[in-house]
Design a protein around this motif. Sequence first.
Motif, PDB file in Angstrom:
ATOM      1  N   PHE A  64     -36.073  21.583 -29.479  1.00  0.00           N
ATOM      2  CA  PHE A  64     -37.389  22.063 -29.084  1.00  0.00           C
ATOM      3  C   PHE A  64     -37.501  22.147 -27.563  1.00  0.00           C
ATOM      4  CE2 PHE A  64     -41.731  21.107 -27.663  1.00  0.00           C
ATOM      5  CZ  PHE A  64     -42.425  22.153 -28.260  1.00  0.00           C
ATOM      6  N   SER A  65     -37.993  23.288 -27.067  1.00  0.00           N
ATOM      7  CA  SER A  65     -38.187  23.483 -25.631  1.00  0.00           C
ATOM      8  C   SER A  65     -39.667  23.421 -25.271  1.00  0.00           C
ATOM      9  CB  SER A  65     -37.591  24.826 -25.189  1.00  0.00           C
ATOM     10  OG  SER A  65     -37.832  25.068 -23.819  1.00  0.00           O
ATOM     11  N   LYS A  66     -40.466  24.297 -25.889  1.00  0.00           N
ATOM     12  CA  LYS A  66     -41.904  24.300 -25.620  1.00  0.00           C
ATOM     13  C   LYS A  66     -42.603  25.203 -26.618  1.00  0.00           C
ATOM     14  CE  LYS A  66     -41.782  28.165 -22.335  1.00  0.00           C
ATOM     15  NZ  LYS A  66     -42.177  28.648 -20.998  1.00  0.00           N
ATOM     16  N   MET A  67     -43.913  25.055 -26.680  1.00  0.00           N
ATOM     17  CA  MET A  67     -44.708  25.974 -27.472  1.00  0.00           C
ATOM     18  C   MET A  67     -44.856  27.278 -26.700  1.00  0.00           C
ATOM     19  SD  MET A  67     -45.261  24.361 -30.225  1.00  0.00           S
ATOM     20  CE  MET A  67     -46.369  25.561 -30.992  1.00  0.00           C
ATOM     21  N   GLY A  68     -44.568  28.372 -27.359  1.00  0.00           N
ATOM     22  CA  GLY A  68     -44.662  29.668 -26.702  1.00  0.00           C
ATOM     23  C   GLY A  68     -46.024  30.300 -26.897  1.00  0.00           C
ATOM     24  N   ASP A  69     -46.066  31.616 -26.870  1.00  0.00           N
ATOM     25  CA  ASP A  69     -47.328  32.340 -26.959  1.00  0.00           C
ATOM     26  C   ASP A  69     -47.961  32.209 -28.340  1.00  0.00           C
ATOM     27  OD1 ASP A  69     -46.943  33.195 -24.382  1.00  0.00           O
ATOM     28  OD2 ASP A  69     -46.124  35.143 -24.949  1.00  0.00           O
ATOM     29  N   GLU A  70     -49.286  32.167 -28.351  1.00  0.00           N
ATOM     30  CA  GLU A  70     -50.055  32.259 -29.586  1.00  0.00           C
ATOM     31  C   GLU A  70     -50.970  33.461 -29.442  1.00  0.00           C
ATOM     32  OE1 GLU A  70     -53.186  29.673 -32.350  1.00  0.00           O
ATOM     33  OE2 GLU A  70     -51.934  28.674 -30.836  1.00  0.00           O
ATOM     34  N   THR A  71     -50.873  34.398 -30.366  1.00  0.00           N
ATOM     35  CA  THR A  71     -51.598  35.655 -30.236  1.00  0.00           C
ATOM     36  C   THR A  71     -52.513  35.907 -31.422  1.00  0.00           C
ATOM     37  OG1 THR A  71     -49.748  36.895 -31.238  1.00  0.00           O
ATOM     38  CG2 THR A  71     -49.795  36.709 -28.832  1.00  0.00           C
ATOM     39  N   LEU A  72     -53.515  36.724 -31.177  1.00  0.00           N
ATOM     40  CA  LEU A  72     -54.468  37.166 -32.190  1.00  0.00           C
ATOM     41  C   LEU A  72     -54.658  38.663 -32.006  1.00  0.00           C
ATOM     42  CD1 LEU A  72     -56.769  36.718 -34.338  1.00  0.00           C
ATOM     43  CD2 LEU A  72     -58.282  36.213 -32.399  1.00  0.00           C
ATOM     44  N   VAL A  73     -54.466  39.419 -33.088  1.00  0.00           N
ATOM     45  CA  VAL A  73     -54.589  40.874 -33.010  1.00  0.00           C
ATOM     46  C   VAL A  73     -55.589  41.365 -34.053  1.00  0.00           C
ATOM     47  CG1 VAL A  73     -53.403  43.099 -33.205  1.00  0.00           C
ATOM     48  CG2 VAL A  73     -52.214  41.144 -32.184  1.00  0.00           C
ATOM     49  N   PHE A  74     -56.635  42.046 -33.586  1.00  0.00           N
ATOM     50  CA  PHE A  74     -57.544  42.765 -34.474  1.00  0.00           C
ATOM     51  C   PHE A  74     -57.046  44.202 -34.531  1.00  0.00           C
ATOM     52  CE2 PHE A  74     -60.405  39.362 -32.912  1.00  0.00           C
ATOM     53  CZ  PHE A  74     -60.733  38.810 -34.141  1.00  0.00           C
ATOM     54  N   ASP A  75     -56.599  44.617 -35.721  1.00  0.00           N
ATOM     55  CA  ASP A  75     -55.921  45.901 -35.848  1.00  0.00           C
ATOM     56  C   ASP A  75     -56.867  47.099 -35.827  1.00  0.00           C
ATOM     57  OD1 ASP A  75     -53.268  44.803 -36.130  1.00  0.00           O
ATOM     58  OD2 ASP A  75     -53.879  44.136 -38.116  1.00  0.00           O
TER      59      ASP A  75
END
Length: 232
Positions: A64-75
């Motif tokens: 484990f290195s780190k938590m990366g991006d967390e994204t939310l997309v409204f299509d």
Amino acid sequence: MSIADTIMGLKKIKIESFEDAACSLSKKKGEIEAFINPKSYTTKKVIEYSTPEVISDSGQTYFFSKMGDETLVFDEIIVDGTGITESSTTVIPQDVETYIQDFQDIVCDYNGDTHGTNYLKISWAKLSFQCVCKSVTVKYTLFKPDGTPLRASITLDLQKNVDWEQKAKEAGNNSPDLTHVRTVKAGDTLPLMSYQIYGDSSYYLEIARVNKLAGVNAIKPGDQIYFPPLKK
């Protein structure tokens, strides 16, 4: 509110904009609701790992290195100006273009006071997402004979944002390798605060850049200054 909305208890997605990453009510700039809620949205979490380089390795071992991006997309947030679909909890705009301009002003307008775009908070039922806008895509799908848009759909791509103060609380404050948040007091200067945090006053220019300050002297008592981890 229409009878149909009353029966169904319809709640619209609310998007609020703030000057600060913590989304403080005192720093709120504005808000807007979805004209018509999307049928779906997508969330994604990325976890980053490192792998050691081993000669003649038969397979990878991940650490484990780190938590990366967390994204939310409204299509597809539909904007309808035909009058066939009623917008019940928001004021019906004069036209599709007016609503889209108001929408873009909230989610991605440049704020000259902070020298950047505003931070956002998305609220819908149990969904609560503090974030920044990565992109807004508008697709026009119906027009009047003169070319005026009557219907459009908005795709909104958002990236989760954690403010420096929250990071500092989670990380602790006993090491110069961790994030710190300090409130400016009378007599404080960036070089002095840099020395107090890192034991080295030479980082003051980087601190000014990270905090988007107009200059190294652009601080006053009461301001919160963020001191990120040192890059060794």
